[in-house]
Design a protein around this motif. Structure first.
Motif, PDB file in Angstrom:
ATOM      1  N   LEU A  44      37.231  57.222  27.464  1.00 18.07           N
ATOM      2  CA  LEU A  44      35.884  56.635  27.521  1.00 18.07           C
ATOM      3  C   LEU A  44      35.008  57.381  28.523  1.00 18.07           C
ATOM      4  CD1 LEU A  44      36.700  52.808  27.416  1.00 18.07           C
ATOM      5  CD2 LEU A  44      35.863  54.249  25.552  1.00 18.07           C
ATOM      6  N   GLU A  45      35.600  57.758  29.652  1.00 17.02           N
ATOM      7  CA  GLU A  45      34.842  58.490  30.678  1.00 17.02           C
ATOM      8  C   GLU A  45      34.356  59.829  30.138  1.00 17.02           C
ATOM      9  OE1 GLU A  45      34.238  61.526  33.705  1.00 17.02           O
ATOM     10  OE2 GLU A  45      36.019  61.427  32.441  1.00 17.02           O
ATOM     11  N   ARG A  46      35.204  60.514  29.361  1.00 19.70           N
ATOM     12  CA  ARG A  46      34.790  61.803  28.781  1.00 19.70           C
ATOM     13  C   ARG A  46      33.593  61.614  27.845  1.00 19.70           C
ATOM     14  NH1 ARG A  46      40.311  62.654  29.059  1.00 19.70           N
ATOM     15  NH2 ARG A  46      40.739  61.997  26.934  1.00 19.70           N
ATOM     16  N   LEU A  47      33.599  60.536  27.081  1.00 20.72           N
ATOM     17  CA  LEU A  47      32.484  60.268  26.161  1.00 20.72           C
ATOM     18  C   LEU A  47      31.233  59.807  26.909  1.00 20.72           C
ATOM     19  CD1 LEU A  47      34.348  58.409  23.277  1.00 20.72           C
ATOM     20  CD2 LEU A  47      33.438  60.742  23.219  1.00 20.72           C
ATOM     21  N   ALA A  48      31.430  58.984  27.942  1.00 21.71           N
ATOM     22  CA  ALA A  48      30.305  58.396  28.676  1.00 21.71           C
ATOM     23  C   ALA A  48      29.715  59.357  29.713  1.00 21.71           C
ATOM     24  CB  ALA A  48      30.738  57.109  29.369  1.00 21.71           C
ATOM     25  N   GLY A  49      30.545  60.290  30.196  1.00 19.45           N
ATOM     26  CA  GLY A  49      30.064  61.221  31.200  1.00 19.45           C
ATOM     27  C   GLY A  49      30.411  60.837  32.624  1.00 19.45           C
ATOM     28  N   SER A  50      30.774  59.574  32.840  1.00 24.72           N
ATOM     29  CA  SER A  50      31.167  59.124  34.176  1.00 24.72           C
ATOM     30  C   SER A  50      31.815  57.746  34.080  1.00 24.72           C
ATOM     31  CB  SER A  50      29.958  59.054  35.120  1.00 24.72           C
ATOM     32  OG  SER A  50      29.120  57.982  34.762  1.00 24.72           O
ATOM     33  N   TYR A  51      32.574  57.424  35.113  1.00 23.35           N
ATOM     34  CA  TYR A  51      33.134  56.072  35.189  1.00 23.35           C
ATOM     35  C   TYR A  51      32.038  55.081  35.563  1.00 23.35           C
ATOM     36  CZ  TYR A  51      37.752  58.179  34.901  1.00 23.35           C
ATOM     37  OH  TYR A  51      38.855  58.866  34.468  1.00 23.35           O
ATOM     38  N   GLU A  52      31.079  55.529  36.331  1.00 26.94           N
ATOM     39  CA  GLU A  52      29.987  54.650  36.741  1.00 26.94           C
ATOM     40  C   GLU A  52      29.213  54.127  35.536  1.00 26.94           C
ATOM     41  OE1 GLU A  52      26.301  54.405  39.934  1.00 26.94           O
ATOM     42  OE2 GLU A  52      27.223  56.345  39.545  1.00 26.94           O
ATOM     43  N   ALA A  53      29.072  54.948  34.495  1.00 20.95           N
ATOM     44  CA  ALA A  53      28.364  54.522  33.281  1.00 20.95           C
ATOM     45  C   ALA A  53      29.075  53.355  32.592  1.00 20.95           C
ATOM     46  CB  ALA A  53      28.222  55.693  32.314  1.00 20.95           C
ATOM     47  N   LEU A  54      30.367  53.240  32.807  1.00 26.82           N
ATOM     48  CA  LEU A  54      31.171  52.173  32.203  1.00 26.82           C
ATOM     49  C   LEU A  54      31.272  50.937  33.090  1.00 26.82           C
ATOM     50  CD1 LEU A  54      34.032  54.545  31.090  1.00 26.82           C
ATOM     51  CD2 LEU A  54      32.489  53.337  29.526  1.00 26.82           C
ATOM     52  N   PHE A  55      30.819  51.058  34.306  1.00 27.84           N
ATOM     53  CA  PHE A  55      31.015  50.040  35.334  1.00 27.84           C
ATOM     54  C   PHE A  55      29.876  49.019  35.336  1.00 27.84           C
ATOM     55  CE2 PHE A  55      31.064  48.379  39.669  1.00 27.84           C
ATOM     56  CZ  PHE A  55      32.423  48.212  39.904  1.00 27.84           C
ATOM     57  N   SER A  56      30.232  47.754  35.343  1.00 29.02           N
ATOM     58  CA  SER A  56      29.239  46.687  35.381  1.00 29.02           C
ATOM     59  C   SER A  56      28.960  46.255  36.812  1.00 29.02           C
ATOM     60  CB  SER A  56      29.725  45.471  34.588  1.00 29.02           C
ATOM     61  OG  SER A  56      28.817  44.398  34.758  1.00 29.02           O
ATOM     62  N   LYS A  57      27.739  46.477  37.232  1.00 30.03           N
ATOM     63  CA  LYS A  57      27.327  46.045  38.566  1.00 30.03           C
ATOM     64  C   LYS A  57      26.815  44.607  38.538  1.00 30.03           C
ATOM     65  CE  LYS A  57      26.542  50.694  40.168  1.00 30.03           C
ATOM     66  NZ  LYS A  57      25.606  51.723  40.557  1.00 30.03           N
ATOM     67  N   ARG A  58      26.916  43.970  37.376  1.00 28.70           N
ATOM     68  CA  ARG A  58      26.528  42.569  37.247  1.00 28.70           C
ATOM     69  C   ARG A  58      27.717  41.630  37.378  1.00 28.70           C
ATOM     70  NH1 ARG A  58      23.315  42.250  31.797  1.00 28.70           N
ATOM     71  NH2 ARG A  58      21.404  41.463  32.728  1.00 28.70           N
ATOM     72  N   ALA A  59      28.907  42.202  37.439  1.00 30.71           N
ATOM     73  CA  ALA A  59      30.122  41.397  37.554  1.00 30.71           C
ATOM     74  C   ALA A  59      30.109  40.592  38.856  1.00 30.71           C
ATOM     75  CB  ALA A  59      31.354  42.300  37.515  1.00 30.71           C
ATOM     76  N   LYS A  60      30.537  39.348  38.749  1.00 31.82           N
ATOM     77  CA  LYS A  60      30.567  38.469  39.921  1.00 31.82           C
ATOM     78  C   LYS A  60      31.442  39.063  41.031  1.00 31.82           C
ATOM     79  CE  LYS A  60      31.987  34.108  39.383  1.00 31.82           C
ATOM     80  NZ  LYS A  60      32.015  32.646  39.160  1.00 31.82           N
ATOM     81  N   LEU A  61      32.557  39.665  40.651  1.00 31.65           N
ATOM     82  CA  LEU A  61      33.463  40.265  41.639  1.00 31.65           C
ATOM     83  C   LEU A  61      32.794  41.409  42.400  1.00 31.65           C
ATOM     84  CD1 LEU A  61      37.061  40.558  40.119  1.00 31.65           C
ATOM     85  CD2 LEU A  61      36.330  39.267  42.121  1.00 31.65           C
ATOM     86  N   TYR A  62      31.853  42.079  41.776  1.00 32.69           N
ATOM     87  CA  TYR A  62      31.143  43.187  42.416  1.00 32.69           C
ATOM     88  C   TYR A  62      30.462  42.695  43.692  1.00 32.69           C
ATOM     89  CZ  TYR A  62      27.775  47.061  42.845  1.00 32.69           C
ATOM     90  OH  TYR A  62      27.021  48.114  43.294  1.00 32.69           O
ATOM     91  N   THR A  63      29.815  41.553  43.579  1.00 32.85           N
ATOM     92  CA  THR A  63      29.139  40.965  44.736  1.00 32.85           C
ATOM     93  C   THR A  63      30.146  40.338  45.690  1.00 32.85           C
ATOM     94  OG1 THR A  63      27.271  40.465  43.288  1.00 32.85           O
ATOM     95  CG2 THR A  63      27.306  39.363  45.408  1.00 32.85           C
ATOM     96  N   GLU A  64      31.103  39.577  45.137  1.00 36.09           N
ATOM     97  CA  GLU A  64      32.088  38.880  45.962  1.00 36.09           C
ATOM     98  C   GLU A  64      32.911  39.836  46.824  1.00 36.09           C
ATOM     99  OE1 GLU A  64      34.473  36.490  43.353  1.00 36.09           O
ATOM    100  OE2 GLU A  64      32.821  35.119  42.908  1.00 36.09           O
ATOM    101  N   MET A  65      33.195  41.013  46.299  1.00 30.86           N
ATOM    102  CA  MET A  65      34.007  41.982  47.032  1.00 30.86           C
ATOM    103  C   MET A  65      33.174  42.878  47.951  1.00 30.86           C
ATOM    104  SD  MET A  65      36.653  43.065  43.970  1.00 30.86           S
ATOM    105  CE  MET A  65      37.651  44.167  44.962  1.00 30.86           C
ATOM    106  N   GLY A  66      31.872  42.642  47.955  1.00 28.96           N
ATOM    107  CA  GLY A  66      30.995  43.429  48.818  1.00 28.96           C
ATOM    108  C   GLY A  66      30.802  44.868  48.355  1.00 28.96           C
TER     109      GLY A  66
END
Length: 117
Positions: A44-66
């Motif tokens: 997926l990373e090869r197709l997307a160009g980066s892992y960040e493109a696949l990463f959800s910054k809206r996930a609740k854990l994103y905020t909870e984990m700082g």
């Protein structure tokens, strides 16, 4: 690889799947029941160009984990994507080496068009 990574407990994913009405040649993978593998994520990373493109910054854990205040690198995004399904932007649709990430109407429309080509 024709594949849709989704979460069956996500109403948005289920609405999009219903709208797309994928044929039997498209593999559906509920990422909670069948977590994404290292090989799948790397593909997926090869197709997307980066892992960040696949990463959800809206996930609740994103905020909870700082993580919002952390300086995340590609290796960090990969680590978190493999650690917990909630970090994958959903759905991720792969059709004939084309990738469609997320649930925006523009992305869903493009995936639908590709499916019907």
């Amino acid at each position: 690889m024709n594949h849709i990574f989704y979460l069956k407990t996500c109403n948005t994913c289920m609405r999009i799947l219903k709208e797309l009405n994928p044929t039997s040649n498209i593999k559906l993978q509920d990422i909670k029941e069948h977590p994404i593998t290292v090989n799948q994520l790397e593909s997926l990373e090869r197709l997307a160009g980066s892992y960040e493109a696949l990463f959800s910054k809206r996930a609740k854990l994103y905020t909870e984990m700082g993580l919002k205040n952390a300086d995340l690198k590609e290796a960090d995004f990969k680590h978190y994507l493999l650690e917990h399904y909630t970090f994958l932007k959903r759905p991720v649709i792969v059709l004939d080496q084309n990738i469609f990430i997320g649930n925006s109407s523009k992305v869903v429309a493009a995936a639908k068009k590709k499916m019907n080509d």
